[in-house]
Design a protein around this motif. Structure first.
Motif, PDB file in Angstrom:
ATOM      1  N   GLY A 214       0.797  -1.223   0.000  1.00  0.00           N
ATOM      2  CA  GLY A 214       0.000   0.000   0.000  1.00  0.00           C
ATOM      3  C   GLY A 214       0.821   1.260   0.000  1.00  0.00           C
ATOM      4  N   THR A 215       2.139   1.139   0.206  1.00  0.00           N
ATOM      5  CA  THR A 215       2.995   2.325   0.190  1.00  0.00           C
ATOM      6  C   THR A 215       3.170   2.897  -1.216  1.00  0.00           C
TER       7      THR A 215
ATOM      8  N   GLY B 192      -0.226   2.157 -10.300  1.00  0.00           N
ATOM      9  CA  GLY B 192       0.191   3.182 -11.254  1.00  0.00           C
ATOM     10  C   GLY B 192       1.635   3.605 -11.049  1.00  0.00           C
ATOM     11  N   ASP B 193       2.040   3.714  -9.766  1.00  0.00           N
ATOM     12  CA  ASP B 193       3.435   4.050  -9.481  1.00  0.00           C
ATOM     13  C   ASP B 193       4.382   2.995 -10.040  1.00  0.00           C
TER      14      ASP B 193
ATOM     15  N   LEU C  45       8.989   3.876 -17.416  1.00  0.00           N
ATOM     16  CA  LEU C  45       9.877   5.003 -17.675  1.00  0.00           C
ATOM     17  C   LEU C  45      11.337   4.572 -17.614  1.00  0.00           C
ATOM     18  N   SER C  46      11.684   3.757 -16.627  1.00  0.00           N
ATOM     19  CA  SER C  46      13.065   3.285 -16.530  1.00  0.00           C
ATOM     20  C   SER C  46      13.425   2.415 -17.725  1.00  0.00           C
TER      21      SER C  46
ATOM     22  N   ARG D  35      10.194   8.237  -7.924  1.00  0.00           N
ATOM     23  CA  ARG D  35       9.112   9.030  -8.491  1.00  0.00           C
ATOM     24  C   ARG D  35       9.503  10.470  -8.821  1.00  0.00           C
ATOM     25  N   PHE D  36      10.807  10.678  -9.090  1.00  0.00           N
ATOM     26  CA  PHE D  36      11.266  11.945  -9.655  1.00  0.00           C
ATOM     27  C   PHE D  36      11.278  11.785 -11.178  1.00  0.00           C
ATOM     28  N   TYR D  37      10.086  11.721 -11.765  1.00  0.00           N
ATOM     29  CA  TYR D  37       9.968  11.362 -13.180  1.00  0.00           C
ATOM     30  C   TYR D  37      10.576  12.437 -14.087  1.00  0.00           C
TER      31      TYR D  37
END
Length: 225
Positions: free
Chosen positions: A10-11, A15-16, A23-24, A111-113
């Motif tokens: 849940g952390t 989507g994350d 992206l990676s 999450r620093f996209y």
């Protein structure tokens, strides 16, 4: 007492996970193509480029797992410290690409996209510019000369006399016994004098080595006698 299983997923959301891994993957694949396009030597390895892509995604996954939990971070460091890599890195720039995909994976996993995209694109463009304009290339062209001579006899002085006549500078790099002690192989780095050709150096050395093998390496070309 019932066994209690705590779900920590849940952390971060699905989507994350999807965004970080996708992206990676895209950015690591782009870096892999930049590496392939700018690679100059014959040591290109397809598996190395594929490993770059996998490494970028793995780092993103690891950063998702760690999150902001310090205890998990130290536990992960301890677990990864037992891993040993036996393959030697062939070129120093290969290490740079490894750190690049690791940095991009870390940015995507935390999450620093925007940072991941901007950094990957900017550094890739810098690499392409350095490749296109051949930055920091040395204008001095050197050759490697390998000479095989019998172990007895004063061949070293004769060889150096030839090198003095045909080169502006030379340096003995190594000397070793080969073929069970039947021959001695000496390796020099040299810079030919203006107007001298490798063939002339080979012919002159061949007259002083008792008919043994002489090799001159110039870039990717090899000339033998």
């Amino acid at each position: 007492m019932p066994f209690d299983v705590q779900d920590l997923s849940g952390t971060f959301s699905v989507g994350d996970i999807a965004i970080a891994l996708s992206l990676s993957f895209v950015l690591s694949a782009m870096i892999g193509w930049v590496y392939r396009f700018t690679h100059r030597n014959v040591s290109y390895s397809q598996s190395y480029v594929q490993t770059l892509v996998i490494l970028g995604m793995l780092i993103a996954l690891i950063m998702l797992v760690v999150g902001s939990n310090i205890a998990r971070a130290f536990a992960l460091v301890g677990a990864l410290s037992v891993v040993r890599f036996r393959n030697a890195i062939k070129e120093t720039r290969d290490v740079g690409f490894i750190f690049l995909v690791m940095g991009v994976g870390m940015a995507a996993g935390t999450r620093f996209y925007t940072l991941a995209v901007v950094a990957a694109v900017a550094i890739s463009l810098i690499i392409l510019v350095m490749y296109r304009f051949n930055w920091f290339a040395a204008s001095i062209q050197r050759q490697i000369v390998k000479v095989q001579v019998p172990p007895d006899g004063n061949y070293t002085e004769h060889i150096q006399d030839v090198l003095i006549a045909h080169t502006s500078e030379f340096e003995l790099v190594s000397m070793e016994s080969i073929r069970g002690g039947a021959l001695t192989e000496m390796m020099y780095t040299v810079r030919l004098k203006k107007g001298r050709e490798p063939g002339q150096l080979i012919a002159a050395l061949g007259e002083r080595t008792g008919g043994q093998r002489v090799t001159v390496l110039t870039g990717y070309d090899q000339t033998d006698l």
